[in-house]
Write a protein that holds these residues in place. Structure first.
Motif, PDB file in Angstrom:
ATOM      1  N   PRO A  78       0.819  -1.235   0.000  1.00 52.43           N
ATOM      2  CA  PRO A  78       0.000   0.000   0.000  1.00 52.43           C
ATOM      3  C   PRO A  78       0.841   1.269   0.000  1.00 52.43           C
ATOM      4  O   PRO A  78       1.060   1.891   1.031  1.00 52.43           O
ATOM      5  CB  PRO A  78      -0.812  -0.132   1.294  1.00 52.43           C
ATOM      6  CG  PRO A  78      -0.803  -1.567   1.642  1.00 52.43           C
ATOM      7  CD  PRO A  78       0.530  -2.077   1.167  1.00 52.43           C
ATOM      8  N   ILE A  79       1.328   1.640  -1.196  1.00 53.56           N
ATOM      9  CA  ILE A  79       2.079   2.874  -1.362  1.00 53.56           C
ATOM     10  C   ILE A  79       1.209   3.893  -2.096  1.00 53.56           C
ATOM     11  O   ILE A  79       0.983   5.005  -1.613  1.00 53.56           O
ATOM     12  CB  ILE A  79       3.386   2.643  -2.143  1.00 53.56           C
ATOM     13  CG1 ILE A  79       4.240   1.568  -1.464  1.00 53.56           C
ATOM     14  CG2 ILE A  79       4.154   3.951  -2.265  1.00 53.56           C
ATOM     15  CD1 ILE A  79       4.743   1.942  -0.107  1.00 53.56           C
ATOM     16  N   VAL A  80       0.735   3.507  -3.282  1.00 51.76           N
ATOM     17  CA  VAL A  80      -0.134   4.391  -4.066  1.00 51.76           C
ATOM     18  C   VAL A  80      -1.605   4.001  -3.916  1.00 51.76           C
ATOM     19  O   VAL A  80      -2.459   4.513  -4.630  1.00 51.76           O
ATOM     20  CB  VAL A  80       0.271   4.369  -5.558  1.00 51.76           C
ATOM     21  CG1 VAL A  80       1.664   4.943  -5.725  1.00 51.76           C
ATOM     22  CG2 VAL A  80       0.218   2.950  -6.116  1.00 51.76           C
ATOM     23  N   TRP A  81      -1.900   3.097  -3.014  1.00 50.40           N
ATOM     24  CA  TRP A  81      -3.276   2.741  -2.654  1.00 50.40           C
ATOM     25  C   TRP A  81      -3.277   2.408  -1.166  1.00 50.40           C
ATOM     26  O   TRP A  81      -2.225   2.194  -0.579  1.00 50.40           O
ATOM     27  CB  TRP A  81      -3.784   1.550  -3.478  1.00 50.40           C
ATOM     28  CG  TRP A  81      -2.905   0.339  -3.443  1.00 50.40           C
ATOM     29  CD1 TRP A  81      -1.833   0.082  -4.250  1.00 50.40           C
ATOM     30  CD2 TRP A  81      -2.993  -0.777  -2.543  1.00 50.40           C
ATOM     31  NE1 TRP A  81      -1.252  -1.111  -3.920  1.00 50.40           N
ATOM     32  CE2 TRP A  81      -1.946  -1.672  -2.880  1.00 50.40           C
ATOM     33  CE3 TRP A  81      -3.860  -1.112  -1.496  1.00 50.40           C
ATOM     34  CZ2 TRP A  81      -1.739  -2.871  -2.206  1.00 50.40           C
ATOM     35  CZ3 TRP A  81      -3.659  -2.313  -0.828  1.00 50.40           C
ATOM     36  CH2 TRP A  81      -2.608  -3.169  -1.183  1.00 50.40           C
ATOM     37  N   HIS A  82      -4.439   2.403  -0.543  1.00 46.98           N
ATOM     38  CA  HIS A  82      -4.502   2.098   0.889  1.00 46.98           C
ATOM     39  C   HIS A  82      -5.432   0.921   1.141  1.00 46.98           C
ATOM     40  O   HIS A  82      -6.233   0.526   0.276  1.00 46.98           O
ATOM     41  CB  HIS A  82      -4.921   3.320   1.707  1.00 46.98           C
ATOM     42  CG  HIS A  82      -6.237   3.894   1.323  1.00 46.98           C
ATOM     43  ND1 HIS A  82      -7.441   3.342   1.688  1.00 46.98           N
ATOM     44  CD2 HIS A  82      -6.549   4.998   0.603  1.00 46.98           C
ATOM     45  CE1 HIS A  82      -8.432   4.068   1.220  1.00 46.98           C
ATOM     46  NE2 HIS A  82      -7.916   5.080   0.546  1.00 46.98           N
ATOM     47  N   VAL A  83      -5.321   0.349   2.311  1.00 47.23           N
ATOM     48  CA  VAL A  83      -6.063  -0.865   2.650  1.00 47.23           C
ATOM     49  C   VAL A  83      -7.563  -0.618   2.591  1.00 47.23           C
ATOM     50  O   VAL A  83      -8.342  -1.530   2.330  1.00 47.23           O
ATOM     51  CB  VAL A  83      -5.640  -1.376   4.043  1.00 47.23           C
ATOM     52  CG1 VAL A  83      -6.423  -2.622   4.431  1.00 47.23           C
ATOM     53  CG2 VAL A  83      -4.146  -1.678   4.065  1.00 47.23           C
ATOM     54  N   GLY A  84      -7.993   0.624   2.820  1.00 49.03           N
ATOM     55  CA  GLY A  84      -9.412   0.928   2.735  1.00 49.03           C
ATOM     56  C   GLY A  84      -9.995   0.644   1.365  1.00 49.03           C
ATOM     57  O   GLY A  84     -11.179   0.312   1.239  1.00 49.03           O
ATOM     58  N   VAL A  85      -9.161   0.748   0.324  1.00 55.55           N
ATOM     59  CA  VAL A  85      -9.623   0.410  -1.023  1.00 55.55           C
ATOM     60  C   VAL A  85      -9.980  -1.068  -1.102  1.00 55.55           C
ATOM     61  O   VAL A  85     -10.976  -1.454  -1.718  1.00 55.55           O
ATOM     62  CB  VAL A  85      -8.538   0.772  -2.062  1.00 55.55           C
ATOM     63  CG1 VAL A  85      -8.920   0.273  -3.444  1.00 55.55           C
ATOM     64  CG2 VAL A  85      -8.308   2.275  -2.083  1.00 55.55           C
ATOM     65  N   LEU A  86      -9.198  -1.915  -0.459  1.00 60.46           N
ATOM     66  CA  LEU A  86      -9.491  -3.344  -0.449  1.00 60.46           C
ATOM     67  C   LEU A  86     -10.784  -3.624   0.310  1.00 60.46           C
ATOM     68  O   LEU A  86     -11.573  -4.485  -0.077  1.00 60.46           O
ATOM     69  CB  LEU A  86      -8.335  -4.119   0.185  1.00 60.46           C
ATOM     70  CG  LEU A  86      -6.982  -4.031  -0.527  1.00 60.46           C
ATOM     71  CD1 LEU A  86      -5.939  -4.849   0.219  1.00 60.46           C
ATOM     72  CD2 LEU A  86      -7.107  -4.520  -1.959  1.00 60.46           C
ATOM     73  N   GLN A  87     -11.002  -2.894   1.406  1.00 62.75           N
ATOM     74  CA  GLN A  87     -12.242  -3.070   2.157  1.00 62.75           C
ATOM     75  C   GLN A  87     -13.443  -2.634   1.334  1.00 62.75           C
ATOM     76  O   GLN A  87     -14.516  -3.223   1.422  1.00 62.75           O
ATOM     77  CB  GLN A  87     -12.162  -2.281   3.469  1.00 62.75           C
ATOM     78  CG  GLN A  87     -11.075  -2.771   4.412  1.00 62.75           C
ATOM     79  CD  GLN A  87     -10.960  -1.909   5.663  1.00 62.75           C
ATOM     80  OE1 GLN A  87     -11.568  -0.856   5.754  1.00 62.75           O
ATOM     81  NE2 GLN A  87     -10.169  -2.376   6.622  1.00 62.75           N
ATOM     82  N   LYS A  88     -13.227  -1.625   0.493  1.00 65.43           N
ATOM     83  CA  LYS A  88     -14.310  -1.157  -0.369  1.00 65.43           C
ATOM     84  C   LYS A  88     -14.642  -2.196  -1.430  1.00 65.43           C
ATOM     85  O   LYS A  88     -15.796  -2.422  -1.775  1.00 65.43           O
ATOM     86  CB  LYS A  88     -13.918   0.167  -1.023  1.00 65.43           C
ATOM     87  CG  LYS A  88     -15.017   0.815  -1.842  1.00 65.43           C
ATOM     88  CD  LYS A  88     -14.550   2.145  -2.403  1.00 65.43           C
ATOM     89  CE  LYS A  88     -15.647   2.814  -3.231  1.00 65.43           C
ATOM     90  NZ  LYS A  88     -15.184   4.114  -3.784  1.00 65.43           N
ATOM     91  N   VAL A  89     -13.602  -2.888  -1.937  1.00 63.88           N
ATOM     92  CA  VAL A  89     -13.797  -3.910  -2.959  1.00 63.88           C
ATOM     93  C   VAL A  89     -14.568  -5.100  -2.403  1.00 63.88           C
ATOM     94  O   VAL A  89     -15.331  -5.748  -3.121  1.00 63.88           O
ATOM     95  CB  VAL A  89     -12.425  -4.372  -3.514  1.00 63.88           C
ATOM     96  CG1 VAL A  89     -12.576  -5.579  -4.423  1.00 63.88           C
ATOM     97  CG2 VAL A  89     -11.768  -3.231  -4.273  1.00 63.88           C
ATOM     98  N   THR A  90     -14.422  -5.369  -1.096  1.00 63.30           N
ATOM     99  CA  THR A  90     -15.115  -6.511  -0.514  1.00 63.30           C
ATOM    100  C   THR A  90     -16.616  -6.304  -0.440  1.00 63.30           C
ATOM    101  O   THR A  90     -17.348  -7.223  -0.132  1.00 63.30           O
ATOM    102  CB  THR A  90     -14.602  -6.779   0.923  1.00 63.30           C
ATOM    103  OG1 THR A  90     -14.920  -5.654   1.740  1.00 63.30           O
ATOM    104  CG2 THR A  90     -13.115  -7.041   0.924  1.00 63.30           C
TER     105      THR A  90
END
Length: 306
Positions: free
Chosen positions: A225-237
């Motif tokens: 997670p450099i140019v993206w953050h873990v919250g993006v993964l939570q959003k994808v779920t």
């Protein structure tokens, strides 16, 4: 003339055993005592790289600022992020990543690159590692100027509680907790030394290791997670924010994510999750143990392998 009994003969002196932890620790101690040498050599490396340049090492800062600005603007639009919070996030992450990248890539070739000095200058092998790490610290300090500029521009947004788009977690904003970056970066430097020692020794013996690591590290950049953050993964779920989803676990299982986060979180006023410190601390203990074993068994062979 009477023959001399073998019992009366003095025992032949035993050659000192170089494969001891005492010798390994002595190498580290002697290298630290020669800090004026490796500090001077590290600074000369930077001056030599930018010799005959008008602005010299400022090219480091300009290059970092251009890259961080381009990536921040691009990915903020791709992920629908607020530029005021996402650009500082990308900038801080990229500054830290460049330090890690330099340590890993140059650490694998630290002894190979110093073949001449190792063969002709009697000094602890750790001197060459500390010289390389010090050079990367200087690069980091140059790049940190970009973060300071971004911080000044977006300070009103970062100084108050805020959320990043797609992330349910609210960050408290910048406070005196930013001082945690000092012990965090010190821990990062301590890890940089054992990484260079361990992988430097292995790569000196097996020359296929450096190109493999150089190729693999580019893939790791996009998985961290450099140019993206873990919250993006939570959003994808599906927006549930579950941390048990396999996509989130992939990020958590990436050790570099924890190394980046212990430094980046205080820089941005993010909520500090202490499990990152636990993971980094565990890797520090295990890594230094492996590095000391490598120093104990193969330190004396480095000069023959280069």
């Amino acid at each position: 003339m009477q023959p001399t009994s073998t019992v009366d003969r003095p025992a032949a002196p035993q050659a000192p055993d170089s494969r001891t932890f005492g010798r390994a620790f002595a190498d580290l101690r002697d290298a630290w005592h020669q800090r004026e040498l490796w500090a001077h050599l590290g600074w000369q490396d930077i001056k030599q790289r930018y010799r005959r340049s008008v602005i010299g090492p400022l090219w480091i800062t300009i290059s970092m600022g251009t890259t961080a600005l381009a990536l921040g603007l691009l990915y903020s639009q791709l992920f629908g992020q607020e530029i005021a919070t996402f650009l500082p996030y990308v900038t801080a992450g990229f500054v830290i990543w460049n330090f890690i990248l330099g340590v890993v890539t140059e650490g694998t070739e630290v002894f190979i690159a110093n073949e001449g000095l190792i063969k002709h200058l009697p000094s602890p092998v750790t001197v060459h590692v500390l010289r390389m790490v010090w050079r990367q610290v200087l690069f980091f300090l140059h790049n940190l100027a970009v973060y300071v500029v971004v911080l000044v521009i977006f300070f009103p947004e970062l100084a108050k509680p805020y959320k990043m788009a797609g992330w349910d977690l609210e960050h408290p904003g910048l406070s005196w907790a930013v001082l945690l970056v000092v012990p965090a970066f010190a821990l990062l430097v301590a890890n940089a030394v054992w990484i260079a020692l361990l992988f430097g020794i292995i790569s000196t013996r097996f020359r296929d290791i450096p190109p493999v690591i150089h190729s693999f590290i580019n893939l790791v950049f996009f998985m961290t997670p450099i140019v993206w953050h873990v919250g993006v993964l939570q959003k994808v779920t599906g927006g549930g924010g579950s941390t048990n989803d396999w996509r989130v676990l992939i990020a958590e299982l990436n050790p570099l994510y924890h190394y980046v986060e212990i430094v980046r979180a205080p820089l941005l006023g993010h909520a500090q999750d202490w499990h990152h410190w636990v993971v980094v601390g565990a890797f520090t203990v295990v890594g230094w143990t492996l590095a000391l074993f490598a120093m104990r068994n193969y330190r004396a062979r480095v000069s023959y392998w280069v």
